[in-house]
Design a protein around this motif. Structure first.
Motif: not given
Length: 371
Positions: A265-268, A290-296
């Motif tokens: 999710d967006a916090r990952t 991915l549509p929502a990831v916090g940081y890559i």
């Protein structure tokens, strides 16, 4: 409340009464975020912190007052930066603190809330902190599939339930404003929602020495940490004591399966440390779409970075998707060791999450915290 819930539950189980002070609003350079809590126990013990020491003395006295008369209080601390010393909030920010009496008759859901927090089950506690006197301190406890308690208005309960579940999905705390009977565009009643979502995830790809340091600092920051590598000889639990789990699988397959199962999710945060194209490129092709990831973030030298970008373009990853990646990973701290590199990566994650510049505070002017 996550930090003080065990002590609070002990008093609650023993039939004793405590005062719970919770930060429900922050402005400017506030020292603690909404949700920070402090207890005043039945024996006068103080547990936790709401301001890092700035106004704890005043809050302690307010807690004793609430224990004596039973009436909840919403108190604001802090004025302008120039006058902050006059009220004790030396940082110059403003915090709103709600102080309430906690006992078994008034909060019979606390045992279930404490158990959910301990087991990582999602739960939100919505408390009326401003409004008609008879509503103050009433609360609705919201799980994904049920609710307990109530605010005294069915219509308000319905509105709070729906809004709290949205906040719970995002792992956010918030102050919500309603009319006294739950009108969404009304005013006169404020509800603070504190979300206790499962810890955010950090997935570290690449079972290398740097991964052990990153896993350790990720755990320290409150993430549930997974280390993933396709090589079983390196991906062992003994090599990564800071990780919650170690998975032997091809990274791109593991990430795709986790996303398909709804566990990203967006916090990952995703830390790609393999710097090997046979692992990196298929993995980043999945991650960047991915549509929502916090940081890559992806580790590697400038040469590795340039080669990685070229390979991603060859497989059709767009420029907008590439722009989501932090590569080379981390802030420029001059890091050399795995531990120093882990601090660099963590610093970049924090800066991106809160909108920080990553510059030296000594070289800046104005408030330390934005907003």
């Amino acid at each position: 409340m996550r930090d003080v819930v065990d002590r609070l539950e002990t008093w609650w189980k023993d039939g004793q009464t405590a005062a719970l002070a919770t930060v429900v609003g922050t402005y400017s350079s506030a020292p603690r975020q909404a949700g920070a809590s402090m207890l005043v126990g039945p024996d006068g013990e103080a547990v936790g912190s709401v301001s890092g020491g700035c106004v704890e003395g005043a809050v302690y006295e307010l807690g004793q007052q609430v224990l004596a008369d039973g009436r909840p209080v919403l108190q604001r601390y802090g004025v302008s930066d120039d006058d902050a010393f006059a009220v004790g909030l030396t940082c110059g920010g403003i915090i709103d603190i709600f102080v309430e009496k906690i006992d078994r008759p008034g909060y019979d859901q606390l045992g279930n809330v404490a158990e959910a927090i301990r087991t990582g089950s999602p739960v939100a506690v919505a408390t009326v902190v401003a409004g008609p006197a008879e509503r103050l301190g009433t609360r609705l406890v919201v799980w994904p599939d049920r609710t307990e308690g109530g605010t005294g208005s069915t219509r308000l309960d319905d509105a709070v339930r729906d809004d709290a579940r949205g906040l719970l999905d995002a792992g956010r705390n918030a102050m919500l404003h309603y009319g006294v009977d739950g009108q969404r565009r009304g005013e006169g009643l404020d509800v603070f929602v504190e979300s206790f979502a499962p810890p955010p995830r950090m997935i570290v790809f690449g079972a290398i020495d740097f991964a052990a340091a990153v896993a350790k600092i990720g755990s320290f920051l409150g993430f549930r940490v997974t280390v993933c590598d396709a090589r079983p000889v390196f991906a062992t639990a003994s090599r990564f004591p800071g990780a919650n789990e170690v998975v032997v699988e091809w990274p791109h397959r593991y990430l795709a399966a986790e996303a398909e199962a709804g566990r990203i999710d967006a916090r990952t945060v995703l830390c790609v440390l393999t710097h090997d194209p046979k692992f990196d490129v298929p993995l980043l092709e999945v991650a960047l779409r991915l549509p929502a990831v916090g940081y890559i973030g992806a580790m590697g030298s400038r040469r590795t970075h340039d080669d990685r970008i070229a390979r991603l373009r060859e497989v059709g990853v767009t420029e907008d998707e590439i722009d989501r990646m932090s590569s080379p990973i981390g802030l420029d701290l001059g890091a050399r060791t795995p531990e120093e590199t882990a601090v660099s990566i963590a610093a970049e994650m924090i800066a991106m999450h809160w909108g920080g510049a990553g510059s030296r505070l000594a070289e800046r002017e104005g408030p330390i915290h934005a907003g």
